[in-house]
Design a protein around this motif. Structure first.
Motif: not given
Length: 231
Positions: A22, A35, A37
């Motif tokens: 992350i 963000r 991932e």
């Protein structure tokens, strides 16, 4: 600065083997925190990824994006800035900027290497103020598929600039205007072509003036041309 590359990256989770890492990016955008991932091996992150935006100062999710092929390297040391003048071999995974010169921040998300000569390609999303969300732009995305990587912006002329080439010796710079309610308009093509003799360079400058193309052509001996480039 017209856009900023990935920077100020905070990684959570070990990266010694492949992990779903992350990544939090807090200063790539003036308005949003990012963000990501994605799977990472040491400093290299690549593959499918989910990108989540939240407005600065707000914990709620603003918008989510997904891509099948995001790829970038994490900086080995803390970086307060990253070169934002993109080169063919130095392209970021996520880029913010006002790509259509409407005063709103837009976002480009890497989706593979499907451009000319294996160049990086991007899905481009522009901000729609009425709907308060980013909308996919097929036109702007197509520019990255048909040229050498991410396009550049000229804030003074409000033009989008793409670079392309054919083989070793034919290089073209194209400029596009954004016409409201209509889309992109090709307004200039500037080409440099090394002639078959190898002794001369042909310069072709085509400009769209009042709806008509005007063309100028120059020929320079190769040595003289190199001297002009240095100036």
């Amino acid at each position: 600065m017209i856009w900023k590359s990935l920077m100020g990256i905070l990684c959570m989770g070990g990266l010694s083997a492949t992990n779903a890492a992350i990544l939090m990016i807090n200063d790539a955008s003036q308005l949003y925190d990012v963000r990501i991932e994605i799977g990472c091996v040491q400093q290299e992150c690549s593959g499918e990824a989910e990108i989540t935006l939240s407005q600065k100062g707000r914990p709620q999710v603003f918008q989510k994006f997904s891509t099948t092929q995001l790829s970038f390297y994490l900086p080995k040391h803390d970086q307060s800035d990253v070169d934002h003048l993109l080169k063919y071999d130095n392209q970021s995974g996520v880029i913010f900027g006002d790509f259509n010169f409407d005063g709103n921040e837009d976002i480009a998300i890497q989706d593979g290497n499907y451009g000319a000569y294996g160049g990086v390609t991007y899905d481009i999303y522009v901000m729609n103020r009425k709907r308060q969300k980013f909308i996919y732009s097929a036109e702007l995305s197509r520019l990255t598929q048909e040229s050498l990587g991410m396009f550049r912006l000229d804030p003074d002329t409000k033009r989008i600039i793409t670079l392309n080439k054919s083989g070793c010796c034919n290089h073209t710079r194209s400029e596009y205007e954004v016409v409201p309610q209509k889309g992109l308009l090709l307004s200039r093509e500037y080409s440099e072509v090394l002639m078959l003799s190898g002794e001369e360079v042909e310069i072709i400058d085509r400009k769209l003036v009042n709806g008509h193309w005007q063309e100028q052509i120059w020929h320079y001996p190769i040595k003289q041309y190199h001297e002009i480039e240095k100036q």
